[in-house]
Write a protein that holds these residues in place. Structure first.
Motif: not given
Length: 408
Positions: A61-68, A330-337
């Motif tokens: 939920l949090g660190l995935s946004q680093l991908a964006d 897309r990175g943060g969205a994928f993390g949420a999913a």
């Protein structure tokens, strides 16, 4: 599906993911054995295994946004190197248990942004070819589940042959291979988003779009579909099967998933796949309702394999999801999913165990899960069908979504 391997970038991403998944399964088994041998405690052994999953929730939920916010290739390489070093440290003999537990937490935390970057990059690789992108996701689904089966199934045998330390070093080697392949073969694209973007913009965007809400709700039905995995041991006992049947019951669903992915990819046209998501999602839980007949082991294995086969709709879900969500979030969205998927699975297994304890029957619990799943899936499937007929109802629209509709 094999044609997608002609793309050098995807080939590197695919190989790196496959070897890493196999290594991860080996590590989970190795750590459980290591901790149990050192402590003699089933609680600690189960705890170290659970820790390989739980930190992914916060990281997703949090660190995935680093991908964006950063270059995705760089992020994947850095995360793989960190994971290689951490797993290699686990392999040092007589590492204190508290250090081992801390290291186990680090690996899935670091893996979350890497997976988000990999997922987003794969869509970028096939940005101009929706059909090829869908084929690439089919191949990923087949290879990932196959490697999970091989890693878990052969993990104990391998550890018995070469030991825990060597097994952990093999996993560290898989992360090293992944880093080298990605660095060598994947384009170093600029960041898709901006460091000034809001930290949870991706998650907010996802849940403000009706089409994505329905799509993810259909995906998260897996929280009910996964209940038989948590009840494999009592299911085997209730079916009058020997103890080794537990492994067969656990393997039935992923085996079915692999077969279902192949059949759908081979025989169902792309535009029909999108329309069938609701139907297949309903069937994936509906099959479980048949456990009300108290099947024997053979019938139970068939039912679970069928549930896995139709459960292959999950690949289409994520392909559509990635095509709708703008690249810059897309990175943060994928993390949420992915976080929602993990939470639904965890809650499902826990709830299934509680219900089975209360009513005294694992098979009746699975049947109830199937019935509840159908009750939830039918209105979602109807909503999905309506959105396919009238996309304007979805709320937000992006150029990526328009492209997906044209492909469908």
């Amino acid at each position: 599906m094999v044609t997608v391997l002609a793309n050098r970038e995807f080939r590197a991403l695919w190989i790196s993911e496959a070897v890493s998944v196999a290594g991860d399964q080996l590590t989970r088994v190795a750590l459980a054995i290591l901790v149990y041998n050192r402590t003699g405690s089933a609680f600690y052994a189960a705890g170290i295994y659970a820790l390989t999953f739980l930190p992914a929730l916060a990281g997703g939920l949090g660190l995935s946004q680093l991908a964006d916010r950063y270059r995705r290739r760089t992020l994947m390489v850095v995360c793989s190197v960190i994971q290689a070093v951490v797993v290699a440290t686990m392999a040092i003999p007589h590492v204190p248990l508290w250090v081992l537990f801390v290291l186990v937490i680090i690996v899935p935390m670091v893996q979350s942004p890497a997976l988000a970057a990999q997922n987003a990059t794969t869509r970028e690789v096939f940005a101009d070819d929706d059909a090829m992108y869908l084929r690439s996701q089919d191949l990923r689904g087949i290879s990932t589940n196959t490697m999970m089966l091989l890693g878990l199934g052969g993990g104990g045998l391998l550890i018995g042959a070469i030991g825990v330390t060597a097994t952990l070093l093999i996993d560290a080697g898989t992360f090293t291979i992944a880093a080298i392949l990605v660095q060598r073969d994947v384009r170093n694209r600029p960041p898709a988003g901006s460091k000034d973007d809001g930290w949870f913009d991706g998650a907010k965007w996802v849940f403000s779009d009706r089409r994505l809400r329905v799509l993810l709700s259909l995906s998260w039905l897996v929280g009910l579909a996964v209940i038989p995995e948590g009840l494999a041991a009592p299911l085997a006992q209730e079916a009058g099967a020997p103890p080794e049947a537990v492994g067969w019951l656990l393997a039935a669903d992923p085996m079915g998933f692999i077969l279902g992915t192949f059949l759908i990819s081979r025989f169902v046209p792309d535009h029909h796949r999108v329309k069938l998501v609701g139907v297949l999602a309903t069937a994936s839980v509906g099959v479980l309702a048949l456990f009300v007949i108290k099947p024997n082991l053979v019938v139970a294995l068939v039912l679970l394999a069928l549930a896995g086969m139709v459960g292959a709709y999950q690949i289409t879900v994520m392909a559509v999801f990635n095509s709708i969500v703008p690249n810059e979030i897309r990175g943060g969205a994928f993390g949420a999913a992915r976080t929602g998927l993990r939470v639904s699975q965890g809650l499902g297994v826990a709830a299934g165990g509680l219900v089975a304890e209360l009513i005294g029957s694992a098979m009746n619990t699975v049947a109830l899960a199937g019935m509840l799943g159908v009750a939830l899936a039918v209105p979602l499937a109807v909503s999905w069908a309506r959105l396919q007929r009238n996309p304007a109802e979805a709320g937000q629209k992006s150029s990526a979504e328009s492209g997906q509709q044209e492909a469908a």
